[in-house]
Motif scaffolding. Structure first.
Motif, PDB file in Angstrom:
ATOM      1  N   SER A   1      -1.016  12.223   2.782  1.00 22.81           N
ATOM      2  CA  SER A   1       0.466  12.685   2.708  1.00 22.81           C
ATOM      3  C   SER A   1       1.426  12.196   1.096  1.00 22.81           C
ATOM      4  O   SER A   1       0.903  11.408   0.669  1.00 22.81           O
ATOM      5  CB  SER A   1       1.201  12.109   4.384  1.00 22.81           C
ATOM      6  N   PRO A   2       2.830  12.857   0.873  1.00 20.21           N
ATOM      7  CA  PRO A   2       3.598  12.381   0.161  1.00 20.21           C
ATOM      8  C   PRO A   2       3.533  10.799   0.689  1.00 20.21           C
ATOM      9  O   PRO A   2       3.229  10.469  -1.303  1.00 20.21           O
ATOM     10  CB  PRO A   2       4.606  13.516   0.283  1.00 20.21           C
ATOM     11  N   LYS A   3       3.588  10.401   1.287  1.00 20.10           N
ATOM     12  CA  LYS A   3       4.034   9.358   1.514  1.00 20.10           C
ATOM     13  C   LYS A   3       2.873   8.206   0.724  1.00 20.10           C
ATOM     14  O   LYS A   3       3.144   7.290  -0.542  1.00 20.10           O
ATOM     15  CB  LYS A   3       4.406   8.838   2.648  1.00 20.10           C
ATOM     16  N   GLN A   4       2.056   8.655   1.225  1.00 21.48           N
ATOM     17  CA  GLN A   4       0.867   7.995   0.481  1.00 21.48           C
ATOM     18  C   GLN A   4       0.273   7.965  -0.739  1.00 21.48           C
ATOM     19  O   GLN A   4      -0.206   7.418  -1.319  1.00 21.48           O
ATOM     20  CB  GLN A   4      -0.483   8.422   1.202  1.00 21.48           C
ATOM     21  N   ILE A   5       0.324   9.605  -1.349  1.00 16.86           N
ATOM     22  CA  ILE A   5       0.655   9.224  -2.656  1.00 16.86           C
ATOM     23  C   ILE A   5       1.598   8.766  -4.125  1.00 16.86           C
ATOM     24  O   ILE A   5       1.362   8.079  -4.769  1.00 16.86           O
ATOM     25  CB  ILE A   5       0.510  10.909  -2.985  1.00 16.86           C
ATOM     26  N   LEU A   6       2.690   8.822  -3.287  1.00 12.49           N
ATOM     27  CA  LEU A   6       3.593   7.746  -4.084  1.00 12.49           C
ATOM     28  C   LEU A   6       3.214   6.371  -3.913  1.00 12.49           C
ATOM     29  O   LEU A   6       4.177   5.856  -5.109  1.00 12.49           O
ATOM     30  CB  LEU A   6       5.024   9.029  -3.776  1.00 12.49           C
ATOM     31  N   SER A   7       3.454   6.243  -3.133  1.00 13.73           N
ATOM     32  CA  SER A   7       2.527   5.012  -2.492  1.00 13.73           C
ATOM     33  C   SER A   7       2.017   4.473  -3.709  1.00 13.73           C
ATOM     34  O   SER A   7       1.961   2.928  -4.837  1.00 13.73           O
ATOM     35  CB  SER A   7       2.120   3.918  -1.408  1.00 13.73           C
ATOM     36  N   LEU A   8       0.439   5.256  -3.568  1.00 10.27           N
ATOM     37  CA  LEU A   8      -0.648   5.073  -4.840  1.00 10.27           C
ATOM     38  C   LEU A   8       0.116   5.003  -6.429  1.00 10.27           C
ATOM     39  O   LEU A   8      -0.194   4.025  -7.150  1.00 10.27           O
ATOM     40  CB  LEU A   8      -1.450   5.890  -4.543  1.00 10.27           C
ATOM     41  N   ILE A   9       1.095   5.785  -6.626  1.00  7.90           N
ATOM     42  CA  ILE A   9       1.688   6.074  -7.637  1.00  7.90           C
ATOM     43  C   ILE A   9       2.124   4.859  -8.683  1.00  7.90           C
ATOM     44  O   ILE A   9       2.166   4.407  -9.056  1.00  7.90           O
ATOM     45  CB  ILE A   9       2.780   7.528  -7.843  1.00  7.90           C
ATOM     46  N   ASN A  10       3.123   4.628  -7.059  1.00 11.04           N
ATOM     47  CA  ASN A  10       3.802   3.217  -7.513  1.00 11.04           C
ATOM     48  C   ASN A  10       2.908   1.877  -8.254  1.00 11.04           C
ATOM     49  O   ASN A  10       3.578   0.825  -8.770  1.00 11.04           O
ATOM     50  CB  ASN A  10       5.381   3.268  -6.163  1.00 11.04           C
ATOM     51  N   LEU A  11       2.041   2.052  -6.274  1.00 15.11           N
ATOM     52  CA  LEU A  11       1.531   0.575  -7.354  1.00 15.11           C
ATOM     53  C   LEU A  11       0.848   0.678  -8.180  1.00 15.11           C
ATOM     54  O   LEU A  11      -0.520  -0.335  -8.262  1.00 15.11           O
ATOM     55  CB  LEU A  11       0.262   0.265  -5.296  1.00 15.11           C
ATOM     56  N   SER A  12       0.342   1.745  -8.482  1.00 10.44           N
ATOM     57  CA  SER A  12      -0.947   1.817  -9.631  1.00 10.44           C
ATOM     58  C   SER A  12      -0.002   0.952 -10.448  1.00 10.44           C
ATOM     59  O   SER A  12      -1.010   0.902 -11.734  1.00 10.44           O
ATOM     60  CB  SER A  12      -1.473   2.867  -9.746  1.00 10.44           C
ATOM     61  N   GLY A  13       1.486   1.369 -10.599  1.00  8.68           N
ATOM     62  CA  GLY A  13       2.068   0.316 -12.446  1.00  8.68           C
ATOM     63  C   GLY A  13       1.082  -1.031 -11.847  1.00  8.68           C
ATOM     64  O   GLY A  13       1.825  -1.209 -12.988  1.00  8.68           O
ATOM     65  N   LEU A  14       1.133  -1.727 -11.312  1.00  7.41           N
ATOM     66  CA  LEU A  14       1.065  -2.892 -11.332  1.00  7.41           C
ATOM     67  C   LEU A  14      -1.126  -3.157 -11.952  1.00  7.41           C
ATOM     68  O   LEU A  14      -0.893  -4.217 -12.294  1.00  7.41           O
ATOM     69  CB  LEU A  14       0.097  -3.786  -9.765  1.00  7.41           C
ATOM     70  N   CYS A  15      -1.243  -2.345 -12.488  1.00  5.90           N
ATOM     71  CA  CYS A  15      -2.484  -1.886 -13.581  1.00  5.90           C
ATOM     72  C   CYS A  15      -2.181  -2.927 -14.568  1.00  5.90           C
ATOM     73  O   CYS A  15      -2.344  -3.600 -15.634  1.00  5.90           O
ATOM     74  CB  CYS A  15      -3.274  -0.740 -13.440  1.00  5.90           C
ATOM     75  N   PHE A  16      -0.441  -2.687 -15.378  1.00  4.54           N
ATOM     76  CA  PHE A  16       0.187  -3.550 -16.379  1.00  4.54           C
ATOM     77  C   PHE A  16      -1.021  -4.686 -16.591  1.00  4.54           C
ATOM     78  O   PHE A  16      -0.434  -5.582 -17.741  1.00  4.54           O
ATOM     79  CB  PHE A  16       1.243  -3.726 -16.970  1.00  4.54           C
ATOM     80  N   LEU A  17      -0.798  -5.558 -15.012  1.00  4.01           N
ATOM     81  CA  LEU A  17      -1.436  -6.809 -15.115  1.00  4.01           C
ATOM     82  C   LEU A  17      -2.667  -6.957 -15.912  1.00  4.01           C
ATOM     83  O   LEU A  17      -2.938  -8.361 -15.915  1.00  4.01           O
ATOM     84  CB  LEU A  17      -1.638  -7.601 -13.995  1.00  4.01           C
TER      85      LEU A  17
END
Length: 187
Positions: free
Chosen positions: A72-88
């Motif tokens: 779902s779009p909600k799942q994809i957006l969650s993945l896009i957002n949480l993949s921002g944590l990769c900067f760590l």
């Protein structure tokens, strides 16, 4: 998911055996095709299309419309957002990983719009952090401070990004997509 073969068969009042006889395919083939999500190919495709009085192109189209989105779009957006944590783990991965996920799924208007906002924020945050970090040694020298200001700026920047990522995650879970409206749009 509604299987197109099963739907058409029932619409025409046919049993699986009747469709097998009409199409020249085996009963097992009909049963397998009604169980699977994949569109029939080759001889099976042509035989079934002919049995339902459809062109093979029109029959194939029934499968593209019948398949639900994997996520779902909600799942994809969650993945896009949480993949921002990769900067760590790896610098700039907070931009590249969300970008590739967004690019692959941007055909959905909701994912395109909100994904752009998330990417825009990550790009701006990264630029601000790099600028701040590059300026801190000069500020340290100018103010003659013995405390390593660069570490304070780094940890503050990381805290700000973590806060925004988790706040964005909460908005996405509530399906409130009117957030991260920054005046500067880079993507």
């Amino acid at each position: 998911m509604n299987n197109p073969i099963k739907s058409l068969r029932k619409k025409q009042g046919l049993t699986q055996q009747m469709l097998a006889d009409k199409s020249g395919l085996s009963l097992r083939t009909i049963q397998r095709l009604e169980r699977e999500d994949n569109s029939p190919k080759g001889h099976s495709l042509e035989s079934l299309a002919k049995s339902f009085d459809l062109s093979t192109t029109d029959f194939k189209k029934l499968y593209t419309y019948a398949k639900p989105a994997k996520h779902s779009p909600k799942q994809i957006l969650s993945l896009i957002n949480l993949s921002g944590l990769c900067f760590l783990i790896l610098p700039l991965s907070n931009i590249f990983i969300p970008f590739f996920i967004w690019r692959k799924n941007k055909t959905n208007p909701e994912v395109d719009e909100v994904g752009r906002k998330i990417l825009n924020y990550q790009i701006i945050w990264t630029l601000c952090l790099f600028l701040s970090l590059s300026m801190t040694p000069f500020i340290n020298l100018g103010l003659n401070i013995s405390t390593p200001l660069i570490l304070i700026v780094l940890f503050l920047g990381i805290a700000i990004n973590l806060f925004c990522i988790f706040k964005t995650a909460l908005h996405i879970q509530k399906e409130e997509y009117n957030f991260l409206n920054l005046p500067l749009k880079l993507i």
